[in-house]
Design an enzyme around this catalytic site. Structure first.
Site, PDB file in Angstrom:
ATOM      1  N   CYS A   1       0.807  -1.226   0.000  1.00 17.26           N
ATOM      2  CA  CYS A   1       0.000   0.000   0.000  1.00 17.26           C
ATOM      3  C   CYS A   1       0.840   1.276   0.000  1.00 17.26           C
ATOM      4  CB  CYS A   1      -0.956   0.003   1.186  1.00 17.26           C
ATOM      5  SG  CYS A   1      -2.083  -1.400   1.190  1.00 17.26           S
TER       6      CYS A   1
ATOM      7  N   HIS B   1      -3.312   7.003   2.841  1.00 23.02           N
ATOM      8  CA  HIS B   1      -3.712   5.727   2.248  1.00 23.02           C
ATOM      9  C   HIS B   1      -5.096   5.351   2.760  1.00 23.02           C
ATOM     10  CE1 HIS B   1      -4.147   1.614   1.243  1.00 23.02           C
ATOM     11  NE2 HIS B   1      -3.852   1.162   2.452  1.00 23.02           N
TER      12      HIS B   1
ATOM     13  N   ASN C   1     -10.504  -0.228   0.118  1.00 20.79           N
ATOM     14  CA  ASN C   1      -9.039  -0.156   0.166  1.00 20.79           C
ATOM     15  C   ASN C   1      -8.506  -0.695  -1.155  1.00 20.79           C
ATOM     16  OD1 ASN C   1      -6.298  -0.596   0.591  1.00 20.79           O
ATOM     17  ND2 ASN C   1      -6.545  -1.338   2.679  1.00 20.79           N
TER      18      ASN C   1
END
Length: 332
Positions: free
Chosen positions: A112, A254, A284
């Site tokens: 990520c 993020h 996500n």
């Protein structure tokens, strides 16, 4: 003024299939309320069978290049956890799909945090005068990694791609990137992982559990580490720039979990209303989350030329990274 990387375009792409919380409720013995309360997510997008990460990436990259008014770049960098194949890298495939010819192309793997690592790599190439223009893409098909019956993770992740075009410029320009902060801690590699499929444990190894070929995450520990490392990394970047958090116009973290984002704004002292988030709509999307959030902020008219934007991410590895961006005047 010194040479630096300047953001000149942004693009995003989400596959058309939408999976709502209601769609998952019966399959996973959960509910819309449970998912929303714990994650802040109401829907996510899924790539159709046969759709590869390179397909999503090429769509986002095409949009970004149209926005930039460019038909070529010097380098293509892809940040992804879900490459088309273990070998070769996926970036050259994307370059070919875009018709870019024999340009330099490579993948960056930092889960990520990958897009921040990609931005830093591109910035280094530009500052070193090794490239004038770089296409940086974050793209993921996490539906290929997450077991469909994994109640903890299947509700979290979505597929998608975001891209930016960087060009050489000077510090002080709108769109200028930097400084950067990057870090890692390999002792935490088991917190976010796919155990099988690499040299350590072959997916076909006799006696191996096929479940090991799917994504796993230790949620509670990841939450704690994510907030801690993004907060520290963001503060290091601000210190390098001799700035305070109250000078930041927008935080783009993020998009891991709405609760993580709220904890991050609290720890940095940045009001929640100055945090750009689209996690409720896309989930996500790992390495794609920050460029997709930037594209969302641009499309919704939130980001204005001259705004100071703080980018920060945390991912498997463990890895983390942050940078600052002065938002440019972009075509819509």
């Amino acid at each position: 003024m010194t040479r630096c990387a300047v953001l000149t375009a942004v693009g995003g792409y989400l596959p058309p299939t939408v999976v709502t919380n209601e769609d998952l409720a019966g399959q996973l013995d959960t509910s819309d309320e449970w998912i929303r309360t714990r994650t802040g997510i109401s829907r996510r997008h899924r790539a159709a069978p046969g759709t590869a990460t390179s397909d999503l990436a090429a769509e986002a990259a095409s949009q970004a290049m149209r926005c930039a008014g460019m038909d070529s770049v010097d380098v293509v960098i892809l940040a992804t956890t879900t490459p088309d194949r273990p070998c070769p890298a996926t970036a050259p495939t994307i370059a070919a799909k875009l018709g870019l010819g024999p340009v330099a192309a490579c993948d960056v793997s930092a889960v990520c945090s990958g897009f921040l690592y990609g931005l830093a790599t591109a910035s280094g190439l530009i500052v070193a005068d090794l490239a004038e223009t770089v296409l940086v893409i974050g793209a993921e098909t996490y539906s290929s990694l997450v077991h469909p019956d994994d109640r903890s993770n299947a509700v979290l992740f979505g597929d998608g791609a975001g891209a930016v075009v960087l060009r050489s410029g000077e510090t002080g320009e709108l769109g200028a990137l930097g400084p950067f902060d990057l870090g890692s801690d390999g002792s935490g590699r088991d917190l976010i992982t796919v155990r099988a499929g690499g040299s350590e444990q072959w997916a076909e190894e006799p006696g191996s559990r096929m479940r090991d070929a799917y994504f796993s995450m230790s949620g509670r520990e990841v939450f704690r580490n994510a907030v801690q490392h993004m907060n520290r990394s963001a503060r290091r970047v601000l210190d390098k720039a001799d700035l305070d958090a109250d000078q930041v116009d927008w935080l783009v973290g993020h998009q891991a979990n709405a609760r993580i984002l709220r904890s991050l704004t609290d720890s940095l002292g940045i009001p929640e209303e100055r945090s750009i988030s689209n996690i409720d709509l896309v989930g996500n999307t790992a390495a794609a989350s920050i460029p997709l959030a930037l594209e969302h902020g641009h499309r919704e008219g939130l980001l204005k030329p001259g705004d100071l934007v703080l980018l920060t991410a945390f991912g498997g590895g463990l890895t983390w990274g942050s940078t600052l961006l002065t938002w440019p005047a972009l075509a819509r």
